[in-house]
Design a protein around this motif. Structure first.
Motif, PDB file in Angstrom:
ATOM      1  N   MET A 100      28.210  44.182 -19.292  1.00 33.23           N
ATOM      2  CA  MET A 100      29.306  43.285 -18.926  1.00 33.23           C
ATOM      3  C   MET A 100      30.190  43.733 -17.975  1.00 33.23           C
ATOM      4  O   MET A 100      30.899  42.875 -17.402  1.00 33.23           O
ATOM      5  CB  MET A 100      30.037  43.279 -20.466  1.00 33.23           C
ATOM      6  CG  MET A 100      30.884  42.097 -20.517  1.00 33.23           C
ATOM      7  SD  MET A 100      32.193  42.270 -21.804  1.00 33.23           S
ATOM      8  CE  MET A 100      30.963  42.285 -23.357  1.00 33.23           C
ATOM      9  N   GLU A 101      30.154  44.945 -17.582  1.00 34.76           N
ATOM     10  CA  GLU A 101      30.869  45.401 -16.478  1.00 34.76           C
ATOM     11  C   GLU A 101      30.777  44.569 -15.178  1.00 34.76           C
ATOM     12  O   GLU A 101      31.495  44.434 -14.454  1.00 34.76           O
ATOM     13  CB  GLU A 101      30.851  47.006 -16.074  1.00 34.76           C
ATOM     14  CG  GLU A 101      31.331  47.820 -17.428  1.00 34.76           C
ATOM     15  CD  GLU A 101      30.689  48.051 -18.374  1.00 34.76           C
ATOM     16  OE1 GLU A 101      29.855  47.463 -18.736  1.00 34.76           O
ATOM     17  OE2 GLU A 101      31.008  48.886 -19.043  1.00 34.76           O
ATOM     18  N   GLU A 102      29.308  44.461 -15.098  1.00 31.57           N
ATOM     19  CA  GLU A 102      29.208  43.539 -13.990  1.00 31.57           C
ATOM     20  C   GLU A 102      29.210  41.785 -14.034  1.00 31.57           C
ATOM     21  O   GLU A 102      28.822  41.061 -13.144  1.00 31.57           O
ATOM     22  CB  GLU A 102      27.704  44.006 -13.476  1.00 31.57           C
ATOM     23  CG  GLU A 102      27.708  45.551 -13.111  1.00 31.57           C
ATOM     24  CD  GLU A 102      26.347  46.109 -12.998  1.00 31.57           C
ATOM     25  OE1 GLU A 102      25.262  45.369 -12.678  1.00 31.57           O
ATOM     26  OE2 GLU A 102      26.022  47.265 -12.941  1.00 31.57           O
ATOM     27  N   THR A 103      29.421  41.600 -15.244  1.00 32.10           N
ATOM     28  CA  THR A 103      29.484  40.207 -15.488  1.00 32.10           C
ATOM     29  C   THR A 103      31.027  39.502 -14.915  1.00 32.10           C
ATOM     30  O   THR A 103      31.792  40.192 -15.530  1.00 32.10           O
ATOM     31  CB  THR A 103      29.240  39.609 -16.994  1.00 32.10           C
ATOM     32  OG1 THR A 103      27.986  40.105 -17.376  1.00 32.10           O
ATOM     33  CG2 THR A 103      29.678  38.043 -17.370  1.00 32.10           C
TER      34      THR A 103
ATOM     35  N   GLU B  18      27.563  40.259 -24.322  1.00 33.89           N
ATOM     36  CA  GLU B  18      26.894  41.000 -23.386  1.00 33.89           C
ATOM     37  C   GLU B  18      25.647  41.144 -23.638  1.00 33.89           C
ATOM     38  O   GLU B  18      24.951  41.438 -24.656  1.00 33.89           O
ATOM     39  CB  GLU B  18      27.460  42.599 -23.424  1.00 33.89           C
ATOM     40  CG  GLU B  18      26.860  43.441 -22.346  1.00 33.89           C
ATOM     41  CD  GLU B  18      27.025  44.829 -22.493  1.00 33.89           C
ATOM     42  OE1 GLU B  18      26.778  45.473 -23.551  1.00 33.89           O
ATOM     43  OE2 GLU B  18      27.556  45.370 -21.429  1.00 33.89           O
TER      44      GLU B  18
ATOM     45  N   LYS C 211      36.535  36.760 -13.917  1.00 31.40           N
ATOM     46  CA  LYS C 211      37.266  38.003 -14.221  1.00 31.40           C
ATOM     47  C   LYS C 211      37.709  38.608 -13.165  1.00 31.40           C
ATOM     48  O   LYS C 211      37.247  39.113 -12.191  1.00 31.40           O
ATOM     49  CB  LYS C 211      36.158  38.938 -15.088  1.00 31.40           C
ATOM     50  CG  LYS C 211      36.553  39.966 -15.610  1.00 31.40           C
ATOM     51  CD  LYS C 211      35.563  41.003 -16.335  1.00 31.40           C
ATOM     52  CE  LYS C 211      34.603  41.408 -15.449  1.00 31.40           C
ATOM     53  NZ  LYS C 211      33.569  42.361 -15.972  1.00 31.40           N
TER      54      LYS C 211
ATOM     55  N   GLN D  40      33.771  47.862 -22.114  1.00 30.22           N
ATOM     56  CA  GLN D  40      33.144  47.067 -20.920  1.00 30.22           C
ATOM     57  C   GLN D  40      34.455  46.895 -20.012  1.00 30.22           C
ATOM     58  O   GLN D  40      34.464  46.889 -18.875  1.00 30.22           O
ATOM     59  CB  GLN D  40      32.389  46.179 -21.051  1.00 30.22           C
ATOM     60  CG  GLN D  40      31.011  46.430 -21.990  1.00 30.22           C
ATOM     61  CD  GLN D  40      31.120  46.335 -23.388  1.00 30.22           C
ATOM     62  OE1 GLN D  40      32.140  46.407 -24.098  1.00 30.22           O
ATOM     63  NE2 GLN D  40      30.070  45.978 -24.005  1.00 30.22           N
TER      64      GLN D  40
END
Lengths: 329, 329, 329, 329
Positions: free
Chosen positions: B32-35, B104, C40, C70
């Motif tokens: 999710m960090e990269e979403t 995620e 985001k 996250q």
């Protein structure tokens, strides 16, 4: 109708809920502002009922939570001295205090109380502190409505009732409504209704039943109350109407009326608790409901004539003597 | 065994509990960090079940509380557009927000969620917002376990179940356990047990039943679960074991096994809700339990292959087609 | 007047307060109900100012608390990538979540936000997580007013200001008032007043100063504000009047006016943060106050023409080019 | 050094903070568990200081919040009867109770207290209940540290101190640390430090200064304390070392030592409050610091030999007589 209890139980009655401290005005017949000295007693409806029951010769136990301080120590010692099993009275380890009740006796008709109930230890009894092996040893589980007012005590009581039903322990629900600590009238009605429907015997004042039914005080009818509850678990319902006396209804359709005995009233506190303990004593000892109602009324008459609630709980002899006197007048 | 419902009801199903917003990762197969982009959908188990039911042609209603903001407005409009009666979805006036679920999707096997559940509007549904005249119009009251996590939503559900039983409305309890907002495992077990014993049908995963029984995950046995619950109100119990399929047990002693249909899985979210809506659709339409289990499995298989939960709910035709394909392989 | 800073410090600016997630409408010029996709970004006034400062070439650090999930991971990585020292951004271990801001852009004039601020991690920064050895390394401590809204973040900020004053670190107070999470207007006024009196520079809108002075919006006068604050620590006060431009007042009696640069506005978010970072950049680089006001206005003009707040922060070249264009028109 | 006060003020001293009820053991030299009767007195450090000051002939006022019940009524009447202006003692309308202190006197050396401080009325004094026109009429604003323990009382005190400084009212800070109701040691240190730095006179025990400095008890040094505080507003600092006596330090570098007078101790409660009122009486009446220290010690010696705190506050004659006796021995 006679009420039957399991005969193979260690305890006649195990009460669950609050055990607190009463601070009773030493100087009375005046406003509390002018009372400068207070006497300390154990208080709280289920504690009083346990003490009253024990004094009548019943084998009593208690499930509750005590503050880890001088007041908590006092309560534990007093109840142990009164013959009550205190093995399931746990000590709070999070700094919660003992509930307090200051009493004001302006006159026999004008009594009021000032309660300290913020974050009190008794409301922190948690479900994992209710022991199945203990609950199942009782003929009666005596539940006080006030213990439903907040979590986790609320869940502890729901669990205790579930365990009682599983093990053939009669659940007696003393409505014992106190406005403190409840969130809303709707919330009160939900939990009172929930537990009443799962109890074998329900005892309360007409006003308390109105609260359970989410009605304004004075709106409720005994007929509606019993019609609803007898569709569920209860088979004995006691509704108290103050000086007009009390009514007992059974699921098989009988109705009984009990009369209040006249007495020299000092204050009104403790009447309900002494009533309940004597009424239950009579039931457990196989007396009929008419007699149980007399026991309740006599016990209440004795307590309202004295200064304390717990200390003043009468013996069987005192009760029987009063009934004898009053019935022969 | 066939399950019978009252025929004179306006609604096939009224669900009670949360209706929230899902924010699903647009870019998936990554942490999710990269979403960087999220798509908005209606979410929340009972909302999904209502939407799924409506899409299958059932007449659905909803009892819940929505935030007084853009997210609340969106949910209300979406559900109305989906054909659901929203007359009993009240708007919160105290500033509570809509619950959020960020999803995620690292891989089909590694899905996780990040929930915002602090003081969310759905948990502020109060008992006086549950209308007896509405509840009694349903064949089924669908209760989601998460709605029991906090007051006053907890009391609203207890009241709704009481009203359902009073008016011959079948209570279906979807355990739907979410660890958020519950105070403790003991507390969870108390309320899950309380409502399960008063429900007609209980649906959940084996892990959720373990939670209800206050056991560690994996400790519980189906045999013990059904032995206990069949002493009370339930007469149909569905226990899901993930990819191993699901079991349905009836009070009269029958047991059925449903198999999961293999499909190309995109994510696992929404499987339970789509299962429940199709299973209930089949029951209401008089299908036997074997068929209901197939409906549930087929519906779940379709939803896990798509991006959303609510939007992806299938039609009857899609379900029947999948069953037909799979059973004839 | 020129503003002097200690020359022997490791960091130009250390900001303290919230670092959150912005979810910006991908489809704009419509109500949020109809926005189905969100992008985001890192958000939150002090985080934006740190990012903006770093982009301008200042050496920046940050004191704050991030969620252990996250979203928290994303913020930390983004800020580190932006060149900010994140060694004093601690990770919350009690399950608090990252604050969220959904933006709605109906039109350039009608922008609104929907904030999630219940029990967010940034408000749980505690005073023992503010490190004296870190604070003392900064030329500027940038304090955001929102960090005063709740304990323990409130005490963390009070402590940081105390340490800054002890070690000759200039305290810049960005009023940054957000109505969420504050208990009352009176409470807000108390803490805004307390910190403003101990700061060297105060920056805010006229409405924010009104809040600090416990006045209704529009009631306050710049004259009264500066008369009061100049009796205490501040020696530079910036008061922004939206499109009418901004005023800077110095303790030695000078007053400066800055003008807003006209630009094609996409949305209004981020204007204040970009203003503050460019204004402070100019001060730190020894520019006079007139120039600093131009830097602030130019930076704001650039950010309001773009979609995000943090991502859109301009470089020195972009700012200088805009000033050059606008001043030569 | 002599301390100068504005001469054109209506009140010598206005105290802000708690006024509570003490319940003192009637039967003492025993554990509280065995104490069955309690006497009621007004208590709470700032209330005691106001009462003590008034008894010494000072014109005293009080800013505080009282419960809307019999205990609140009692306090108001008692303080009015003691000659204190009660016009700024507001009545709580949200059901908060009066704080209680049960005292246990096992022996003169073993005294302890049991405090009820959950949601007590005094902690709900809000900043809008602090009246600028009242505060400005005092020579001295006496602030009790306990009033900083929770919001909104905390903000009420911060505002009162701000107003005092604005109107040339001397701020006397009695540290009066009570562990109850404070969130953490760090939080305590932040607010004690904040107010101490803005006060003219600070009075406390060495342990209380350690708390203010976020040190373990016993770690602090008077030298460090005065070096720090004299960089800020204070110009007189009193540090009490129990039976070893007390020290007074002035900003101009003088140091004074006061000795404790030996007396027959019944209990230790009330020593600090009687000390403060007599010390301040002496300062206001233009006596030098040596004499003020003697007044403090004498007043404390008298109160610890008696049963109550508030009732036992001495007159000037009693104090002067004790000093005369002790100094001439």
């Amino acid at each position: 109708m006679q009420f039957e209890f399991s005969s193979d139980k260690t305890y006649d009655i195990i009460a669950i809920g609050r055990a607190c401290v009463d601070l009773n005005a030493v100087e009375y017949n005046r406003p509390m502002e002018e009372t400068m000295t207070f006497s300390k007693y154990v208080g709280g409806s289920p504690a009083n009922i346990a003490i009253g029951s024990s004094k009548l010769g019943l084998k009593a136990g208690f499930i509750g939570k005590l503050s880890d301080d001088q007041h908590g120590n006092f309560i534990r010692q007093y109840m142990a001295d009164a013959g009550i099993d205190t093995s399931n009275m746990v000590t709070d380890k999070e700094g919660h205090k003992t509930g307090l009740t200051f009493t004001e006796i302006k006159s026999p008709e004008e009594c009021s109380i000032l309660m300290y109930r913020e974050k009190v230890a008794d409301l922190y009894l948690s479900p994992d502190e209710v022991d199945e092996d203990y609950v199942k040893q009782a003929k009666i589980l005596l539940v006080s409505g006030t213990a439903l007012a907040q979590s986790p005590s609320r869940e502890a009581v729901i669990k205790a009732v579930e365990l009682a039903r599983k093990h053939d322990v009669k659940v007696i629900f003393e409505l014992d409504y106190r406005p403190y600590t409840w969130g809303s009238k709707e919330e009160t009605a939900v939990y009172y209704g929930l537990i009443a429907e799962q109890s074998d015997v329900v005892i309360g004042t007409r006003d308390e039943y109105d609260m359970m039914e989410n009605l304004e005080a004075g709106e409720g009818e005994n007929e509606d109350t019993i019609n609803h509850l007898f569709k569920h678990q209860p088979n004995l319902i006691v509704i108290k109407h103050g000086v007009s006396g009390s009514y007992a209804f059974t699921k098989d359709g009988e109705a009984y009326r009990g009369h209040a005995y006249k007495t020299k009233v000092l204050k009104t506190f403790g009447a309900g608790d002494s009533y309940a303990s004597a009424f239950l004593y009579a039931l457990i000892n196989g007396k009929d409901i008419d007699t149980a109602l007399k026991f309740g009324s006599a016990s209440a008459a004795i307590v309202v004539s004295k200064h304390s609630s717990s200390e003043a709980m009468p013996t069987v002899e005192e009760i029987e003597q009063l009934i004898s006197e009053k019935e022969n007048q």
